[in-house]
Design a protein around this motif. Structure first.
Motif, PDB file in Angstrom:
ATOM      1  N   UNK A 187     -57.903 -19.389 -18.653  1.00  0.00           N
ATOM      2  CA  UNK A 187     -56.847 -18.656 -19.338  1.00  0.00           C
ATOM      3  C   UNK A 187     -56.031 -19.558 -20.253  1.00  0.00           C
ATOM      4  N   UNK A 188     -55.799 -20.777 -19.847  1.00  0.00           N
ATOM      5  CA  UNK A 188     -55.036 -21.711 -20.682  1.00  0.00           C
ATOM      6  C   UNK A 188     -55.805 -22.116 -21.935  1.00  0.00           C
ATOM      7  N   UNK A 189     -57.108 -22.120 -21.848  1.00  0.00           N
ATOM      8  CA  UNK A 189     -57.930 -22.534 -22.992  1.00  0.00           C
ATOM      9  C   UNK A 189     -58.020 -21.447 -24.053  1.00  0.00           C
ATOM     10  N   UNK A 190     -57.730 -20.204 -23.673  1.00  0.00           N
ATOM     11  CA  UNK A 190     -57.805 -19.086 -24.620  1.00  0.00           C
ATOM     12  C   UNK A 190     -56.537 -19.013 -25.452  1.00  0.00           C
ATOM     13  N   UNK A 191     -56.681 -18.690 -26.730  1.00  0.00           N
ATOM     14  CA  UNK A 191     -55.470 -18.469 -27.536  1.00  0.00           C
ATOM     15  C   UNK A 191     -54.796 -17.179 -27.079  1.00  0.00           C
ATOM     16  N   UNK A 192     -53.475 -17.137 -27.122  1.00  0.00           N
ATOM     17  CA  UNK A 192     -52.798 -15.905 -26.687  1.00  0.00           C
ATOM     18  C   UNK A 192     -53.154 -14.737 -27.603  1.00  0.00           C
ATOM     19  N   UNK A 193     -53.323 -13.592 -27.004  1.00  0.00           N
ATOM     20  CA  UNK A 193     -53.680 -12.395 -27.760  1.00  0.00           C
ATOM     21  C   UNK A 193     -52.427 -11.794 -28.384  1.00  0.00           C
ATOM     22  N   UNK A 194     -52.457 -11.645 -29.683  1.00  0.00           N
ATOM     23  CA  UNK A 194     -51.352 -10.984 -30.369  1.00  0.00           C
ATOM     24  C   UNK A 194     -51.934  -9.942 -31.309  1.00  0.00           C
ATOM     25  N   UNK A 195     -51.202  -8.863 -31.457  1.00  0.00           N
ATOM     26  CA  UNK A 195     -51.626  -7.783 -32.342  1.00  0.00           C
ATOM     27  C   UNK A 195     -50.436  -7.409 -33.199  1.00  0.00           C
ATOM     28  N   UNK A 196     -50.679  -7.206 -34.446  1.00  0.00           N
ATOM     29  CA  UNK A 196     -49.627  -6.783 -35.359  1.00  0.00           C
ATOM     30  C   UNK A 196     -49.138  -5.399 -34.950  1.00  0.00           C
ATOM     31  N   UNK A 197     -47.855  -5.199 -35.075  1.00  0.00           N
ATOM     32  CA  UNK A 197     -47.303  -3.882 -34.749  1.00  0.00           C
ATOM     33  C   UNK A 197     -47.860  -2.797 -35.658  1.00  0.00           C
ATOM     34  N   UNK A 198     -48.306  -3.173 -36.838  1.00  0.00           N
ATOM     35  CA  UNK A 198     -48.878  -2.186 -37.754  1.00  0.00           C
ATOM     36  C   UNK A 198     -50.177  -1.594 -37.221  1.00  0.00           C
ATOM     37  N   UNK A 253     -39.952 -15.318 -32.834  1.00  0.00           N
ATOM     38  CA  UNK A 253     -41.345 -15.051 -32.450  1.00  0.00           C
ATOM     39  C   UNK A 253     -41.570 -15.058 -30.935  1.00  0.00           C
ATOM     40  N   UNK A 254     -41.043 -16.031 -30.173  1.00  0.00           N
ATOM     41  CA  UNK A 254     -41.295 -16.002 -28.721  1.00  0.00           C
ATOM     42  C   UNK A 254     -40.725 -14.753 -28.039  1.00  0.00           C
ATOM     43  N   UNK A 255     -39.556 -14.301 -28.479  1.00  0.00           N
ATOM     44  CA  UNK A 255     -38.954 -13.098 -27.892  1.00  0.00           C
ATOM     45  C   UNK A 255     -39.746 -11.855 -28.280  1.00  0.00           C
ATOM     46  N   UNK A 256     -40.126 -11.765 -29.551  1.00  0.00           N
ATOM     47  CA  UNK A 256     -40.908 -10.619 -30.027  1.00  0.00           C
ATOM     48  C   UNK A 256     -42.240 -10.545 -29.281  1.00  0.00           C
ATOM     49  N   UNK A 257     -42.875 -11.691 -29.091  1.00  0.00           N
ATOM     50  CA  UNK A 257     -44.162 -11.729 -28.402  1.00  0.00           C
ATOM     51  C   UNK A 257     -44.025 -11.240 -26.953  1.00  0.00           C
ATOM     52  N   UNK A 258     -42.966 -11.655 -26.272  1.00  0.00           N
ATOM     53  CA  UNK A 258     -42.742 -11.209 -24.891  1.00  0.00           C
ATOM     54  C   UNK A 258     -42.557  -9.700 -24.832  1.00  0.00           C
ATOM     55  N   UNK A 259     -41.799  -9.149 -25.769  1.00  0.00           N
ATOM     56  CA  UNK A 259     -41.561  -7.704 -25.798  1.00  0.00           C
ATOM     57  C   UNK A 259     -42.857  -6.951 -26.118  1.00  0.00           C
TER      58      UNK A 259
END
Length: 161
Positions: free
Chosen positions: A73-84, A114-120
């Motif tokens: 899990x640490x080796x994987x990049x964090x998954x992020x998706x645009x709100x769009x 960015x860190x707060x937005x990502x957590x939400x």
């Protein structure tokens, strides 16, 4: 390597692989379970001299599986998706009012660090628990809780304004 040692690890794999596989399902995506399982049993082979027969073999195997799952899990990049890209829920009762609130929230999210937005986003759009977010982002659980609390406080102030 003696034949007895090799047979012992083979027997261990045949007996306990289903248990370890089931344990890994809680952490690792289905398409990667077999790969992580192989890494676990490769480590079992390498570290077989560390096993204490007076203790539970299953617990020792699960400890190794947990560590390898964390490494994965640490080796994987964090998954992020645009709100769009996130589909909006349909509100048939008040489409105009709902669109206004949605736009307010979207603008407020864009203002957050960015860190707060990502957590939400991970909590509310992906429905991850705070513990799962901590693993995903590779940060302490307390950090996730603080980011979420600060973000929610700031969002409520921004949307109310």
């Amino acid at each position: 390597m003696s034949l007895i040692e090799q047979d012992g690890v083979t027997a261990c794999y045949l007996t306990h692989a289903p248990l370890v596989r089931s344990y890994l399902r809680r952490f690792v995506p289905p398409q990667d379970i077999e790969d992580v399982l192989q890494v676990v049993f490769a480590e079992v082979w390498r570290c077989r001299h560390r096993y204490d027969p007076g203790r539970s073999l299953e617990a020792w195997l699960q400890g190794i599986a947990r560590n390898r799952a964390i490494d994965y899990l640490r080796a994987r990049p964090p998954a992020t998706v645009s709100l769009d890209l996130v589909p909006e829920p349909r509100d048939h009762h008040d489409p105009v009012g709902h669109l206004g609130v949605r736009d307010q929230v979207r603008r407020a999210l864009a203002v957050l660090p960015a860190p707060q937005r990502e957590a939400i986003e991970l909590a509310y759009y992906y429905e991850l628990s705070q513990r799962e977010i901590a693993v995903c982002l590779d940060v302490p659980l307390g950090t996730v809780k603080a980011r979420t609390a600060r973000a929610l406080h700031r969002l409520s102030a921004l949307v109310a304004a």
